[in-house]
Scaffold this active site. Structure first.
Site, short mmCIF file in Angstrom:
data_model
loop_
_atom_site.label_atom_id
_atom_site.label_comp_id
_atom_site.label_asym_id
_atom_site.label_seq_id
_atom_site.Cartn_x
_atom_site.Cartn_y
_atom_site.Cartn_z
N CYS A 116 0.82 -1.22 0.00
CA CYS A 116 0.00 0.00 0.00
C CYS A 116 0.85 1.27 0.00
CB CYS A 116 -0.95 -0.01 1.18
SG CYS A 116 -2.13 -1.36 1.07
N HIS A 256 -3.60 7.07 2.36
CA HIS A 256 -3.97 5.75 1.84
C HIS A 256 -5.37 5.40 2.34
CE1 HIS A 256 -3.97 1.64 0.72
NE2 HIS A 256 -3.85 1.19 1.95
N ASN A 286 -10.06 -0.27 -0.83
CA ASN A 286 -8.59 -0.20 -0.77
C ASN A 286 -8.03 -0.79 -2.08
OD1 ASN A 286 -5.88 -0.47 -0.25
ND2 ASN A 286 -6.13 -1.49 1.73
O1 UT7 Z 1 -3.96 -1.35 3.46
C1 UT7 Z 1 -3.03 -2.19 4.08
C2 UT7 Z 1 -3.07 -2.08 5.54
N1 UT7 Z 1 -4.30 -2.63 6.06
C3 UT7 Z 1 -5.01 -1.94 6.93
O2 UT7 Z 1 -4.69 -0.82 7.24
C4 UT7 Z 1 -6.21 -2.64 7.55
C5 UT7 Z 1 -6.16 -2.50 9.06
N2 UT7 Z 1 -7.24 -3.21 9.73
C6 UT7 Z 1 -8.54 -2.86 9.63
O3 UT7 Z 1 -8.89 -1.95 8.90
C7 UT7 Z 1 -9.54 -3.56 10.51
O4 UT7 Z 1 -8.85 -4.33 11.47
C8 UT7 Z 1 -10.54 -4.48 9.74
C9 UT7 Z 1 -11.48 -3.61 8.94
C10 UT7 Z 1 -9.78 -5.44 8.85
C11 UT7 Z 1 -11.39 -5.26 10.76
O5 UT7 Z 1 -12.04 -4.38 11.64
P1 UT7 Z 1 -11.94 -4.59 13.21
O6 UT7 Z 1 -12.74 -3.54 13.82
O7 UT7 Z 1 -10.49 -4.67 13.59
O8 UT7 Z 1 -12.67 -5.99 13.40
P2 UT7 Z 1 -12.13 -7.32 14.11
O9 UT7 Z 1 -11.19 -8.04 13.21
O10 UT7 Z 1 -11.68 -6.98 15.48
O11 UT7 Z 1 -13.47 -8.14 14.22
C12 UT7 Z 1 -14.53 -7.70 15.09
C13 UT7 Z 1 -15.70 -8.64 14.93
C14 UT7 Z 1 -15.30 -10.11 15.02
O12 UT7 Z 1 -16.36 -10.80 15.66
P3 UT7 Z 1 -16.27 -11.20 17.21
O13 UT7 Z 1 -15.05 -12.07 17.32
O14 UT7 Z 1 -16.16 -9.91 17.95
O15 UT7 Z 1 -17.56 -11.92 17.42
C15 UT7 Z 1 -15.24 -10.53 13.58
O16 UT7 Z 1 -15.48 -11.91 13.41
O17 UT7 Z 1 -16.27 -8.44 13.64
C16 UT7 Z 1 -16.34 -9.72 12.98
N3 UT7 Z 1 -16.18 -9.48 11.55
C17 UT7 Z 1 -17.20 -9.19 10.73
N4 UT7 Z 1 -18.53 -9.07 10.96
C18 UT7 Z 1 -19.31 -8.75 9.91
C19 UT7 Z 1 -15.03 -9.49 10.83
N5 UT7 Z 1 -15.30 -9.20 9.55
C20 UT7 Z 1 -16.64 -9.02 9.46
C21 UT7 Z 1 -17.50 -8.69 8.40
N6 UT7 Z 1 -18.82 -8.57 8.67
N7 UT7 Z 1 -17.07 -8.50 7.15
#
Ligand code: UT7
Length: 332
Positions: A116, A256, A286
């Site tokens: 990225c 980004h 992204n």
């Molecule tokens: O560009 C390159 C660099 N990359 C980045 O900068 C990305 C950085 N990371 C992020 O943007 C975020 O971490 C994500 C958008 C990838 C994920 O968001 P988050 O707020 O960190 O979610 P999480 O992984 O902590 O998941 C929270 C909950 C989980 O459920 P439980 O365990 O709390 O029951 C996940 O299973 O959300 C669940 N979850 C979803 N629910 C509905 C994960 N993906 C989804 C989804 N829809 N698509």
């Protein structure tokens, strides 16, 4: 040190016409528009569906627009650098294919892989080629077909990514508006949180790697999120400080586009207002190396000569960085 400075003198962009929106994604995996909008800020993304087309084809579309807008013929380009993690093939470089397809018969070219942060790294490289005095027309491309490495059965990654390409022309600056400063950094220990498990020399393609779905983006979202927020903000604040740039003097932050919450946190740390931030994540998601040039492309008509811009990114590697520049032209 040479007195030659490098200025961005044009921008071109391309996104495919096919749209994948949150409603359609919700029918593919267990997710919802509400979750995606709240946690990421993406409404829809563009997907390159045409058979036989790849990253280089999107880049050529962006490049052709750039050449037309800047009244440049393909033969005038000295050097092209392409930032991408989704090149058409493992080799040769996608930059070579772009030159071939667009008729850049007098250019040499190569790819860089900084995920990225690819566009920022490539812009810094292109800038130095111009500043050396040896090259007068340099094209910097950021292009990625993320749909080729996105697992559409994995709800934690498939809402994030889209396809697109952007390109800028760099030339020796005629006045006081040019690329001024940069900070680029890397921490290879971050690889474990964001990478592609197979297809390289560590784990060549095999039936097993395909069965295990190891040719797609692997990301530990929370671990990446935490470092992205702090690193992007750290370098952006640092570059403002060392160039004595006050928050109100910054015209645009060009971040980004990975997650709206990361962008907002970066802007808060810099002390700038939301209206100073370029955003198109809701429409394209992204697009990896393409997010920053696509922002410049989208906002070009609102940019004026002398505007202060800070570009910043964070990505796999980990790679991150920032570039401070003065916009060099009025588009109308
Ligand atoms: O560009 C390159 C660099 N990359 C980045 O900068 C990305 C950085 N990371 C992020 O943007 C975020 O971490 C994500 C958008 C990838 C994920 O968001 P988050 O707020 O960190 O979610 P999480 O992984 O902590 O998941 C929270 C909950 C989980 O459920 P439980 O365990 O709390 O029951 C996940 O299973 O959300 C669940 N979850 C979803 N629910 C509905 C994960 N993906 C989804 C989804 N829809 N698509």
């Amino acid at each position: 040190m040479s007195d030659i400075k490098a200025a961005i003198t044009g921008v071109g962009g391309y996104v495919p016409s096919d749209i994948l929106d949150n409603d359609e994604l919700s029918r593919m995996v267990d997710t919802s528009d509400e979750w995606i909008m709240q946690r990421i800020g993406i409404k829809e993304r563009r997907i390159l569906k045409e058979k036989g087309k790849a990253t280089s084809d999107m880049a050529v579309m962006a490049l052709n627009e750039l050449l037309e807008k800047t009244n440049t013929s393909p033969g005038e380009i000295d050097f092209l650098i392409c930032a991408s993690i989704t090149g058409d093939m493992p080799f040769p470089s996608t930059a070579n294919l772009i030159c071939y397809k667009a008729g850049l018969v007098n250019a040499f070219s190569y790819d860089i892989n900084a995920a990225c942060s690819g566009f920022i790294y490539a812009l810094e490289t292109g800038r130095r080629f111009v500043e050396s005095g040896a090259y007068k027309k340099v094209v910097v491309v950021g292009a990625d077909m993320m749909s080729a490495i996105t697992d559409y059965t994995d709800r934690t990654t498939c809402p994030l990514f889209g396809d697109g390409a952007g390109a800028v022309l760099l030339e020796p600056a005629k006045g006081d508006d040019f690329i001024i400063d940069s900070i680029l950094q890397v921490d290879g220990s971050g690889y474990k949180h964001l990478h592609c498990k197979a297809g390289g020399s560590l784990k060549p393609c095999s039936h097993e790697t395909v069965d295990e779905r190891e040719h797609f983006v692997y990301q530990e979202g929370q671990a990446v999120f935490k470092v992205a927020v702090s690193k992007m903000a750290d370098v952006s604040v640092e570059i403002m400080k060392r160039n004595h740039l006050k928050p109100e003097e910054l015209t645009w932050l060009v971040p980004h586009q990975a997650n709206m919450r990361i962008i907002e946190a970066t802007a808060r740390r810099m002390g700038i207002k939301p209206e100073q931030v370029m955003i198109n994540i809701e429409r394209y998601g992204n697009t990896t190396a393409a997010t920053i040039p696509l922002c410049l492309w989208d906002y070009e008509k609102r940019l004026n000569k002398g505007d202060n811009l800070i570009l910043t990114s964070f990505g796999a590697g980990f790679t991150w960085g920032t570039i401070y520049l003065k916009w060099a032209y009025n588009s109308i």
